[in-house]
Scaffold this motif. Structure first.
Motif, mmCIF file in Angstrom:
data_model
loop_
_atom_site.group_PDB
_atom_site.id
_atom_site.type_symbol
_atom_site.label_atom_id
_atom_site.label_comp_id
_atom_site.label_asym_id
_atom_site.label_seq_id
_atom_site.Cartn_x
_atom_site.Cartn_y
_atom_site.Cartn_z
ATOM 1 N N TYR A 144 0.830 -1.197 0.000
ATOM 2 C CA TYR A 144 0.000 0.000 0.000
ATOM 3 C C TYR A 144 0.871 1.255 0.000
ATOM 4 C CZ TYR A 144 0.842 0.401 5.086
ATOM 5 O OH TYR A 144 1.422 0.535 6.318
ATOM 6 N N TYR B 86 -4.354 6.244 2.703
ATOM 7 C CA TYR B 86 -3.791 4.909 2.528
ATOM 8 C C TYR B 86 -4.509 4.258 1.345
ATOM 9 C CZ TYR B 86 -2.138 5.374 7.391
ATOM 10 O OH TYR B 86 -1.537 5.794 8.560
ATOM 11 N N THR B 87 -3.752 3.863 0.320
ATOM 12 C CA THR B 87 -4.362 3.238 -0.854
ATOM 13 C C THR B 87 -3.622 1.953 -1.199
ATOM 14 O OG1 THR B 87 -3.003 4.676 -2.261
ATOM 15 C CG2 THR B 87 -5.277 5.365 -1.860
ATOM 16 N N LYS B 88 -4.369 0.906 -1.426
ATOM 17 C CA LYS B 88 -3.790 -0.387 -1.798
ATOM 18 C C LYS B 88 -3.218 -0.309 -3.204
ATOM 19 C CE LYS B 88 -4.992 -5.274 -2.412
ATOM 20 N NZ LYS B 88 -6.097 -6.270 -2.418
ATOM 21 N N GLN B 89 -2.031 -0.854 -3.382
ATOM 22 C CA GLN B 89 -1.424 -0.887 -4.707
ATOM 23 C C GLN B 89 -2.031 -2.011 -5.536
ATOM 24 O OE1 GLN B 89 2.858 -1.089 -4.268
ATOM 25 N NE2 GLN B 89 2.912 0.685 -2.888
ATOM 26 N N ASP C 189 -9.589 1.284 1.233
ATOM 27 C CA ASP C 189 -8.661 2.404 1.303
ATOM 28 C C ASP C 189 -9.147 3.342 2.398
ATOM 29 O OD1 ASP C 189 -7.157 1.319 -0.711
ATOM 30 O OD2 ASP C 189 -7.900 2.649 -2.275
#
Length: 498
Positions: free
Chosen positions: A45, A78-81, A141
Motif C-alpha cells: 500500500y 492509505y491506498t492499496k497498490q 482504502d
C-alpha cells in the motif's frame, strides 16, 4: 512492518492533476509526501501525507474573482497498490469539536496502533507503536481528515482564523475535502464510507447530507462510533429532564465496573436501569413537586439501588445531577473520581471536597501515548515534516458556533432520515461503549427510536455494544470486535454485485 522509504514531495496525483487555471494566488500549494509500505498480511500500500489546499470561488463587485485558497487540511491517505476495481474508500475523522483524527487513526483503523495499554495496564512513557494486522485498510482504502486547527490543518495566511469554527462551515469544508480527493483520485465509482467518532458522528451525517445535496454524491455507509446526533439528549439544562434519564444506564454500568453491584452480570444491571429510566423514572421527573413524599422516597431508593450513589446526594440534587457531579460522587468514599470519556478510569482529585470532577482522568491517561505516537509516526514512518504542533485535542476552535440551529436543538437526525429515504442502500454501523459518560448508549438509542423510519430503513442499522468507554478500542477485546464488524461492513457487496 516493512516500509520502502520513497519520499516524493509534491508529486502526488493531486498535484499532477491541479488545474493550471486556478493559480495559487498566495503562493499556497499542496504539499504531500508519498511512501510505499507492506502490511503484516503482505499487502502493498501507499501513504500520501500532507496538506491539501482548499479553495473557494469568490466574487468582487459582482464579478468573478477566481479561486482563493482558504485552508490547508492535513490528511493521511492509505491506498492499496494494484487494487481491484471497485475497492471501497473510507473517510474518517474524530470529533470534539477540536479533536484531530489521531484517535481513530492510531487507535483503531490504521495499519499501525499506538501501544497505549488499557485501564490498569497503561503503557509507561515513552510509549510506542505496533502493527495492526486487522486494520480497516485490509478491506478499504482509508483517508484520515483533520479539520481546521486540529492536527496540522490551518487557515491560510490572511484569512479569518475562526472561519471554520462552526457547524455549517466545518461541514462544508470536510465535504469539500472528500469531493476533491475523490475527484483527483478518480474514485467516484468506488463505494464510499464515512466513519466518525463523538461529534464526528454528527459531522458524518451532516457531511453525507452536504455531499448528496451539493454534489450528488451518495455514500454507501456511515460508521458512527460513540454517537451524538441530537445534543439535547446530552446537555444538562434547567427545564430539560431528558438527559437525566438517558444517562442512568451509563451510571449503572460504571457502578458495576467498580464493583458496586456485587456478582450481578452487566447486561442485567444495564437492562434494569434502562427499564426504570424509560418508565417510572421518566414519569417521576415530569411530576416535579407533584410527587407525594412516599413517591419521592421510592424514587430515591430506586436510584440508590441502580447507581449506588448516596441517598442524601440523590435527595439533595432532586434526582438531577450532571455527569461531572456523578464522576466526583460515585467513588468519593474511596477518595477517587471517575472519568467522563471512560468511566473505568479513576484518579485521586486534588480536592476531595469538590462537588464535581471536571478534570477527566481518562483523557489524561491517553493523551500522552497518542501524542507521542503520532508525532513520531508522521515523521519517522510517513516522512512528513512540519514544525507546527500537531493539535490532537485543542481548545483553539472554541467558541464553536451552532448558529445554524439558533432557537432549536443541535440535531441532524432529520438529515439521516432523509438520506435513508433518498438512498435506499445506505447502511449504518453503530458502536456503543457501556462506560462512555460523554455519549451514553441509551441517549443514542432514544434518537433512533424517535426517527421516522420504516422497517426497511431500521433493518439497515447494525448495533454493537462494548464493555469499554468512549474510545472503546482502548480495550483490546472491544477493538478486535469493532474491527471485525467494520471490515465486514465496508466489504459487504453492493446491490447488484453479489
Amino acid at each position: 512492518m516493512a516500509d520502502e522509504t520513497k519520499d516524493t514531495p509534491g508529486t502526488t496525483a493531486a498535484n499532477a492533476q491541479k488545474d493550471p487555471a486556478t493559480p495559487d494566488t498566495k503562493d499556497v500549494s499542496d504539499d504531500f509526501v508519498v511512501r510505499d509500505h507492506t502490511s503484516p498480511s503482505g499487502m502493498r500500500y501507499t501513504t500520501t501525507t500532507g496538506r491539501l489546499v482548499l479553495r473557494r470561488e469568490e466574487t468582487k463587485d459582482g464579478k468573478a474573482d477566481g479561486f482563493k485558497p482558504k485552508a490547508e487540511i492535513f490528511i493521511v491517505a492509505y491506498t492499496k497498490q494494484d487494487a481491484e476495481p471497485g475497492r471501497p474508500v473510507t473517510f474518517a475523522f474524530n470529533g470534539g469539536p477540536g479533536s484531530a483524527s489521531v484517535w481513530l487513526h492510531l487507535g483503531l483503523l490504521g495499519p499501525r496502533l499506538v501501544d497505549s495499554g488499557d485501564v490498569g495496564t497503561m503503557t509507561p512513557a515513552p510509549f510506542g507503536l505496533v502493527d495492526n494486522p486487522d486494520s480497516l485498510l485490509e478491506s478499504s482504502d482509508l483517508v484520515m481528515v483533520d479539520p481546521v486547527n486540529t492536527g496540522f490543518s490551518r487557515v491560510v495566511e490572511g484569512e479569518k482564523a475562526d472561519e471554520f469554527h462552526a457547524f455549517e462551515q466545518d461541514r462544508d469544508l470536510v465535504a469539500e475535502v472528500i469531493r476533491l480527493w475523490t475527484t483527483r483520485n478518480n474514485r467516484w465509482l468506488s463505494p464510499k464510507y464515512l466513519v466518525g467518532e463523538s461529534y464526528g458522528t454528527l459531522r458524518a451525517v451532516a457531511v453525507a447530507g452536504r455531499l448528496f445535496d451539493a454534489y450528488g454524491m451518495a455514500v454507501n455507509g456511515l460508521g458512527l462510533i460513540s454517537t451524538v446526533l441530537n445534543m439535547s439528549t446530552l446537555r444538562f439544562f434547567p427545564g430539560s429532564d431528558l438527559p437525566y434519564a438517558l444517562h442512568l444506564p451509563t451510571y449503572a454500568a460504571i457502578a458495576h465496573y467498580h464493583g458496586r453491584h456485587g456478582d450481578r452480570e452487566l447486561p442485567d444491571v444495564v437492562r434494569d436501569a434502562e427499564e426504570y429510566a424509560a418508565g417510572d423514572f421518566g414519569y417521576a421527573l415530569t411530576q416535579g413537586s407533584r410527587l407525594t413524599a412516599e413517591q419521592h422516597e421510592e424514587v430515591v431508593a430506586r436510584l440508590h439501588a441502580i447507581t449506588t450513589l448516596d441517598e442524601a446526594f440523590i435527595r439533595r440534587t432532586n434526582f438531577r445531577w450532571a455527569y461531572h457531579e456523578f464522576a466526583a460522587e460515585i467513588l468519593r468514599s474511596e477518595g477517587l473520581a471517575v472519568g467522563r470519556i471512560d468511566g473505568r478510569f479513576t484518579a485521586r482529585p486534588g480536592n476531595l471536597q469538590a462537588s464535581d470532577a471536571l478534570d477527566d482522568p481518562s483523557i489524561r491517561a491517553i493523551t500522552g501515548p497518542y501524542s507521542a505516537a503520532m508525532n513520531h509516526y508522521v515523521r519517522a514512518e510517513l516522512g512528513y515534516e512540519n514544525d507546527l504542533p500537531y493539535e490532537i485535542l485543542t481548545a483553539r476552535v472554541q467558541p464553536w458556533s451552532y448558529r445554524t440551529f439558533e432557537g432549536a436543538p443541535v440535531d441532524v437526525s432529520g438529515v439521516l432520515e432523509r438520506l435513508l429515504v433518498h438512498n435506499p442502500n445506505l447502511r449504518v454501523h453503530v458502536d456503543y461503549g457501556y462506560h462512555d459518560g460523554a455519549t451514553p448508549h441509551f441517549a443514542a438509542e432514544y434518537v433512533w427510536a424517535h426517527m421516522k423510519l420504516d422497517d426497511d430503513a431500521r433493518a439497515r442499522f447494525t448495533h454493537h455494544y462494548h464493555e469499554a468507554g468512549h474510545m472503546m478500542y482502548l480495550n483490546p477485546v472491544a477493538r478486535d470486535a469493532q474491527l471485525r464488524a467494520l471490515r465486514a461492513f465496508v466489504a459487504e457487496p453492493q446491490p447488484g454485485q453479489e
